[in-house]
Scaffold this motif. Structure first.
Motif, mmCIF file in Angstrom:
data_model
loop_
_atom_site.group_PDB
_atom_site.id
_atom_site.type_symbol
_atom_site.label_atom_id
_atom_site.label_comp_id
_atom_site.label_asym_id
_atom_site.label_seq_id
_atom_site.Cartn_x
_atom_site.Cartn_y
_atom_site.Cartn_z
ATOM 1 N N GLU A 94 0.853 -1.190 0.000
ATOM 2 C CA GLU A 94 0.000 0.000 0.000
ATOM 3 C C GLU A 94 0.894 1.247 0.000
ATOM 4 O OE1 GLU A 94 -1.789 0.603 3.890
ATOM 5 O OE2 GLU A 94 -0.510 -0.999 4.650
ATOM 6 N N ALA A 95 0.317 2.350 -0.478
ATOM 7 C CA ALA A 95 1.090 3.595 -0.508
ATOM 8 C C ALA A 95 1.047 4.237 0.868
ATOM 9 C CB ALA A 95 0.503 4.535 -1.548
ATOM 10 N N LYS A 96 2.230 4.479 1.414
ATOM 11 C CA LYS A 96 2.290 5.115 2.740
ATOM 12 C C LYS A 96 2.886 6.515 2.588
ATOM 13 C CE LYS A 96 2.680 0.804 5.248
ATOM 14 N NZ LYS A 96 3.631 -0.203 5.764
ATOM 15 N N PRO A 97 2.372 7.430 3.371
ATOM 16 C CA PRO A 97 2.805 8.821 3.196
ATOM 17 C C PRO A 97 4.276 9.053 3.555
ATOM 18 C CG PRO A 97 1.354 8.621 5.090
ATOM 19 C CD PRO A 97 1.353 7.295 4.414
ATOM 20 N N ILE A 98 4.807 10.088 2.948
ATOM 21 C CA ILE A 98 6.154 10.554 3.277
ATOM 22 C C ILE A 98 6.009 11.957 3.841
ATOM 23 C CG2 ILE A 98 8.372 11.264 2.282
ATOM 24 C CD1 ILE A 98 8.018 9.010 0.253
ATOM 25 N N ILE A 140 16.693 15.257 1.308
ATOM 26 C CA ILE A 140 16.517 13.917 1.864
ATOM 27 C C ILE A 140 16.520 13.941 3.398
ATOM 28 C CG2 ILE A 140 17.650 11.652 2.063
ATOM 29 C CD1 ILE A 140 18.331 11.871 -0.890
ATOM 30 N N ASP A 141 17.342 14.806 3.980
ATOM 31 C CA ASP A 141 17.424 14.854 5.447
ATOM 32 C C ASP A 141 16.150 15.355 6.114
ATOM 33 O OD1 ASP A 141 19.968 13.978 5.273
ATOM 34 O OD2 ASP A 141 20.900 15.959 5.532
ATOM 35 N N MET A 142 15.293 15.968 5.307
ATOM 36 C CA MET A 142 14.120 16.590 5.909
ATOM 37 C C MET A 142 12.866 15.724 5.823
ATOM 38 S SD MET A 142 14.836 19.515 7.199
ATOM 39 C CE MET A 142 16.567 19.597 7.548
ATOM 40 N N VAL A 143 12.976 14.561 5.159
ATOM 41 C CA VAL A 143 11.759 13.757 5.017
ATOM 42 C C VAL A 143 11.837 12.519 5.904
ATOM 43 C CG1 VAL A 143 11.327 14.538 2.682
ATOM 44 C CG2 VAL A 143 12.610 12.423 3.046
ATOM 45 N N SER A 144 10.659 12.005 6.255
ATOM 46 C CA SER A 144 10.665 10.747 6.998
ATOM 47 C C SER A 144 9.799 9.716 6.296
ATOM 48 C CB SER A 144 10.243 10.971 8.445
ATOM 49 O OG SER A 144 8.990 11.573 8.483
ATOM 50 N N LEU A 145 10.343 8.499 6.238
ATOM 51 C CA LEU A 145 9.682 7.368 5.585
ATOM 52 C C LEU A 145 9.102 6.449 6.658
ATOM 53 C CD1 LEU A 145 12.250 6.399 2.790
ATOM 54 C CD2 LEU A 145 10.516 8.191 2.821
ATOM 55 N N PRO A 146 8.224 5.538 6.272
ATOM 56 C CA PRO A 146 7.643 4.667 7.297
ATOM 57 C C PRO A 146 8.658 3.731 7.953
ATOM 58 C CG PRO A 146 6.783 4.121 5.124
ATOM 59 C CD PRO A 146 7.546 5.385 4.977
ATOM 60 N N VAL A 188 15.552 3.436 -2.603
ATOM 61 C CA VAL A 188 16.493 4.174 -1.777
ATOM 62 C C VAL A 188 16.867 3.317 -0.565
ATOM 63 C CG1 VAL A 188 14.558 5.367 -0.659
ATOM 64 C CG2 VAL A 188 16.826 6.350 -0.514
ATOM 65 N N GLU A 189 18.147 3.433 -0.165
ATOM 66 C CA GLU A 189 18.593 2.773 1.071
ATOM 67 C C GLU A 189 18.353 3.753 2.208
ATOM 68 O OE1 GLU A 189 19.422 -0.213 2.001
ATOM 69 O OE2 GLU A 189 19.016 -0.757 -0.110
ATOM 70 N N TRP A 190 17.464 3.415 3.096
ATOM 71 C CA TRP A 190 17.078 4.369 4.133
ATOM 72 C C TRP A 190 17.633 3.927 5.487
ATOM 73 C CZ3 TRP A 190 15.501 8.905 2.716
ATOM 74 C CH2 TRP A 190 14.938 9.769 3.639
ATOM 75 N N ALA A 191 18.570 4.717 6.029
ATOM 76 C CA ALA A 191 19.210 4.321 7.296
ATOM 77 C C ALA A 191 18.427 4.833 8.510
ATOM 78 C CB ALA A 191 20.632 4.873 7.345
ATOM 79 N N GLU A 192 17.773 5.938 8.294
ATOM 80 C CA GLU A 192 17.029 6.585 9.395
ATOM 81 C C GLU A 192 15.860 5.709 9.848
ATOM 82 O OE1 GLU A 192 16.988 10.838 10.759
ATOM 83 O OE2 GLU A 192 18.437 9.377 10.027
ATOM 84 N N ILE A 193 15.610 5.711 11.148
ATOM 85 C CA ILE A 193 14.479 4.936 11.642
ATOM 86 C C ILE A 193 13.170 5.565 11.153
ATOM 87 C CG2 ILE A 193 14.808 6.154 13.840
ATOM 88 C CD1 ILE A 193 13.309 3.806 15.121
ATOM 89 N N GLY A 194 12.252 4.707 10.692
ATOM 90 C CA GLY A 194 11.021 5.210 10.100
ATOM 91 C C GLY A 194 9.959 5.531 11.136
ATOM 92 N N TYR A 195 8.912 6.259 10.678
ATOM 93 C CA TYR A 195 7.898 6.658 11.658
ATOM 94 C C TYR A 195 7.072 5.485 12.150
ATOM 95 C CZ TYR A 195 4.871 7.107 7.487
ATOM 96 O OH TYR A 195 4.192 6.871 6.331
#
Ligand SMILES: Nc1ncnc2c1ncn2[C@@H]1O[C@H](COP(=O)(O)OP(=O)(O)OP(=O)(O)O)[C@@H](O)[C@H]1O
Ligand SMILES: [Mg+2]
Lengths: 404, 440
Positions: A94-98, A140-146, A188-195
């Motif tokens: 499913e599409a999850k918001p960014i 990129i630093d300003m967005v958060s992924l799930p 994208v390789e996402w290292a940041e912890i998601g929401y």
């Protein structure tokens, strides 16, 4: 916080600069060719996305760069248009918001990422952008992924009427006219912890906090009513801020479930406090760890008596959670003042004397403590004064014991 | 003193501490009048740790006693003043004042007759009466051992014994043993208490004094080796054990030649002489004048003063209320400090002005000595500067101002220990009630 503010400032400057670039691009018009009276080349409006970096005031910042090309048809020449970019995370089916942390890069009514160029007239009714041309960039630093890991993202570019402005809500257009649109995907390789992970963590932190509180409550051999009331009050605080009734009762059910589970684990002797502490230390920031310890202290204080076993348990938890033991002692002094202590336990723990200290260090430490409590001996609150007197006596006794 | 909650009942009326204190002051001034004629003005000494409220209550007590209190000065300062006018002193000295109920220790720099207080600490519950109780406990315990019953089965009997205990305690200063005759349920018995036993008993209390001595040196950033003299003041500093403990800290024996009991009062007299000299030199006899001419006193703030602010907890990143200190304890007086704070919210139209007294960053652990709302102009964004200035003068009078920089709006507060806290009407009633205690 400061770092974020600086970044936000830079991004704001960059955004304005972006406006300038677009103006130059529009003035040159070389990228926009027109074919009067003829059919436009049979090419679709399309977009592509790449990850790159941008140099800004000496800082290098990673961005998603979104480029477009192809034909755009407007109702008439000079029609005011805007480019609008949204993005969704489609990794999990499913599409999850960014979300975006910069408020001027958000949808009007939600914190979802929305990039919108300034309005500009399309010089011809049938226009074409013949070469790939950058129309948007997302910091990129300003967005958060799930979630973290390899994520599949979908960017959606709309060319819309600027007058009236096209509006979006959760990525769906709710007003305005679309002249052209394109969708593009990237990984994208996402290292940041998601929401979502953050939410799961929060739940897990809550669960661990409750488990620890139950374990402390069970440490003196029994769990009583007063302790239960403290835990209920803690839960109550967590739901009271929720306004929506339905959500409130859902949250209540969830938390009650956690309590029941914690109770069962505690009574079955299944709680490994050390393991819980190390997990909590791993997933929680210091604030969450102090919260857990605070609840434990309140649980221990519930019956108005601080047993030595309880105190030692909580101090041990503090050590395992690698928090500042001085700070923990400060919390203990407030929640479990010496007047609640029962039995004549060794005062070293109470006074923050550790076996690792040399006699000279003990002397200095006790002098500091003495000064602290002596200044509280004239507090306007009588119970504080009493506590201070008691602590002063104990500190003096400790000096006799430790300092020749 | 200075704690409105404390009251004593006597013959159907309750008395405030200031009222009781006024009776003592009245008695003292009557005694003085029998020698000197009418006494009008008084300099009253107080322990250095006395806070604002205690000093104000002291002013009230003086007024209730019919005195015009021209100054309130710190006891160690007075003692040092007396010592310095009688001896050649140069260097840093410690004044150690262990009295009947309180303990005070002060470090000061003395150069000829210039006295700069550096730091001061005190314990308001440490003194000779605690030692009396220790002696009574020793007697009690020994009686139980020897006769199987305590010497003082009830509080009343204990209370009665305390007078005698004081006498015995004093005697143990010069003699190795004291015998106490007791009578309890098992009959009469004689209990003997040795000086060592008393020393053992009071040592946890003396340890408190030792710690404050070290604390005050820490505060002054001085090593014991940098102190040139330790002046003893107060009756309880006669106790040899106390003197030995001090010697252990400093490496030399304290000065014992000053009059322990009168140094403070003599210093206060000198101080009032100094004041009189400034106001009307003719009032001061010529012989006294020359001794007074060149004394300089620098006092320090004995508490920290600050205000409650919102700040960020460094460890958790959360917003917390914190006490932010403007005038730290130990600042030389007079002093003044200005800091700028900022409003927190858009449209914030009020700030809560709070003046604190205390050392802690934790607002729960300091006293709020003044609290009032200050209205601000409406409809402004957050981050408006508010300039806060605290000024503290030599007379322990503090002026605090909170200024909204943009509008110029000002809220000024004056906190003075030279003004009593009681309302005029309360004072009038008190005075009337206290008439009954008139001693002729
Ligand atoms: N020789 C002595 N040995 C032991 N204690 C003594 C001796 N002489 C006096 N004291 C004690 O000194 C105390 C009185 O001291 P001082 O007159 O300095 O007190 P104060 O100034 O009235 O009280 P405070 O300073 O606490 O307000 C009494 O407790 C008394 O028992
Ligand atoms: Mg005294």
């Amino acid at each position: 916080m400061e770092v974020i503010l600086t970044l936000a400032g830079i991004w704001f400057a960059f955004w304005l600069l972006g406006g300038a670039l677009r103006a130059i691009g529009a003035a040159a018009k070389s990228a926009v060719a027109t074919v009067k009276g003829e059919e436009p080349p049979a090419r679709r409006f399309e977009a592509r996305v790449s990850q790159t970096t941008i140099e800004l005031k000496g800082n290098t910042a990673p961005i998603f760069e979104i480029e477009v090309r192809g034909p755009i048809t407007a109702p008439y020449a000079g029609f005011e248009i805007q480019f609008v970019v949204h993005a969704m995370d489609i990794t999990d089916g499913e599409a999850k918001p960014i979300f975006c942390a910069l408020d001027w890069m958000q949808e009007a009514d939600t914190p979802l990422l929305e990039y919108r160029t300034e309005a500009a007239p399309l010089p011809y009714q049938h226009a074409i952008i013949s070469d790939w041309s950058r129309r948007a960039f997302v910091p990129i630093d300003m967005v958060s992924l799930p979630r973290s890991g390899t994520r599949r993202l979908e960017f959606h570019v709309d060319v819309v009427s600027a007058n009236p402005e096209a509006k979006y809500f959760f990525g769906q257009r709710v007003s305005g006219v679309v002249l052209a649109s394109a969708t593009v995907r990237t990984s994208v390789e996402w290292a940041e912890i998601g929401y979502e992970e953050m939410r799961e963590r929060r739940t897990r932190i809550e669960e661990l906090t409750l488990d620890l509180a139950m374990a402390v409550s069970a440490a003196d051999g029994s769990m009583d009513r007063a302790e239960g009331a403290v835990i209920r009050a803690w839960l109550g605080k967590r739901v009271e801020a929720i306004e929506d009734d339905e959500e409130k009762s859902r949250e209540k059910r969830r938390l009650n479930g956690l309590v029941t589970a914690a109770y069962q684990k505690a009574t079955a002797g299944e709680l490994d406090m050390r393991a819980m502490c190390s997990e909590l230390t791993e997933i929680s920031d210091p604030a969450g760890r102090y919260d857990a310890l605070e609840l434990c202290l309140h649980v221990a204080a519930a019956d108005g008596r601080a047993e030595e076993a309880e105190l030692n348990t909580i101090r041990q938890l503090g050590e395992w959670m690698r928090v500042s033991l001085d700070r923990l002692r400060g919390m203990e002094e407030k929640i479990l003042p010496v007047s609640m202590h029962v039995g004549d336990a060794d005062d070293d723990g109470l006074l923050g004397i550790s076996g690792a200290m040399s006699p000279e260090e003990v002397r200095k430490h006790l002098n500091r403590e003495y000064r602290k409590w002596n200044s509280l001996a004239s507090h306007s609150d009588p119970s504080k004064r009493e506590q201070a007197q008691e602590m002063l006596s104990r500190i003096a006794a400790a000096r006799r014991k430790h300092v020749a | 003193m200075g704690e409105s909650s404390k009251q004593w009942r006597y013959r159907g009326r309750t008395y405030r501490p200031e009222e009781l204190s006024s009776l003592i002051l009245r008695k003292l001034s009557l005694d003085a009048e029998s020698q000197l004629g009418k006494v009008r003005d008084a300099v009253i000494t107080v322990p250095a740790y006395f806070a604002e409220s205690h000093r104000r209550a002291t002013m009230d007590a003086g007024e209730l006693a019919g005195l015009n209190v021209s100054a309130i000065i710190n006891e160690p300062t007075a003692a040092a003043l007396f010592y310095a006018t009688n001896h050649e002193v140069n260097g840093k000295i410690v004044v150690f004042d262990l009295g009947g109920g309180t303990f005070d220790v002060t470090v000061m720099r003395v150069a000829g007759r210039d006295i700069d207080i550096i730091a001061s600490e005190g314990d308001r519950h440490l003194g000779g009466t605690d030692f009396d109780r220790v002696l009574a406990e020793i007697v009690n315990k020994k009686a139980r051992l020897e006769t199987g019953a305590p010497a003082f089965p009830s509080d009343i009997e204990l209370q009665k014994f305390l007078n005698q205990a004081e006498e015995r305690k004093r005697a143990l200063t010069t003699r190795p043993n004291q015998r106490v005759l007791i009578q309890n349920d098992s009959g009469r018995a004689q209990v003997s208490v040795s000086r060592e036993e008393l020393e053992e008993g009071i040592s946890p209390l003396v340890a408190k004094a030792e710690m404050l001595v070290e604390a005050v040196l820490d505060e002054a950033r001085l090593d014991p080796g940098e102190i040139s003299k330790v002046l003893l003041v107060g009756g309880s500093s006669r106790i040899p054990f106390v003197q030995r403990r001090l010697e252990a800290i400093f490496g030399f024996a304290p000065v014992t030649e000053v009059n322990l009991d009168e140094a403070v009062a003599c210093g206060a007299a000198l101080y009032s002489g100094l004041n009189a000299l400034k106001e009307n030199a003719a009032l001061v006899p010529a012989g006294v004048r020359s001794g007074l001419s060149d004394v300089q006193l620098v006092e320090v703030a004995n508490h920290s003063y600050g205000t409650i602010t919102v700040s960020t907890d460094e460890e958790t990143g959360r917003r917390i209320l914190a006490n932010d200190i403007l005038i730290p304890k130990g600042s030389s007086l007079p002093c003044s400090e200005t800091k700028t704070y900022y409003t927190m919210a858009d449209g914030q139209d009020v700030i809560e002005v709070q003046i604190t007294q205390g050392e802690s960053k934790d607002p729960d652990n300091v006293n709020i000595i003044y609290q009032e709302n200050m209205p601000l102009p409406p409809n402004r964004p957050a981050g408006r500067p508010i300039q806060v200035t605290y000024s503290y003068d030599k007379n322990q009078r503090m002026e605090c101002s909170f200024r909204d920089v943009e509008s110029g709006d000002l809220m000024a507060v004056e906190l003075s220990s030279l003004e009593g806290a009681l309302e005029a009407e309360t004072k009038r009633k008190s005075r009337a009630a206290l008439e009954e205690f008139q001693i002729e």
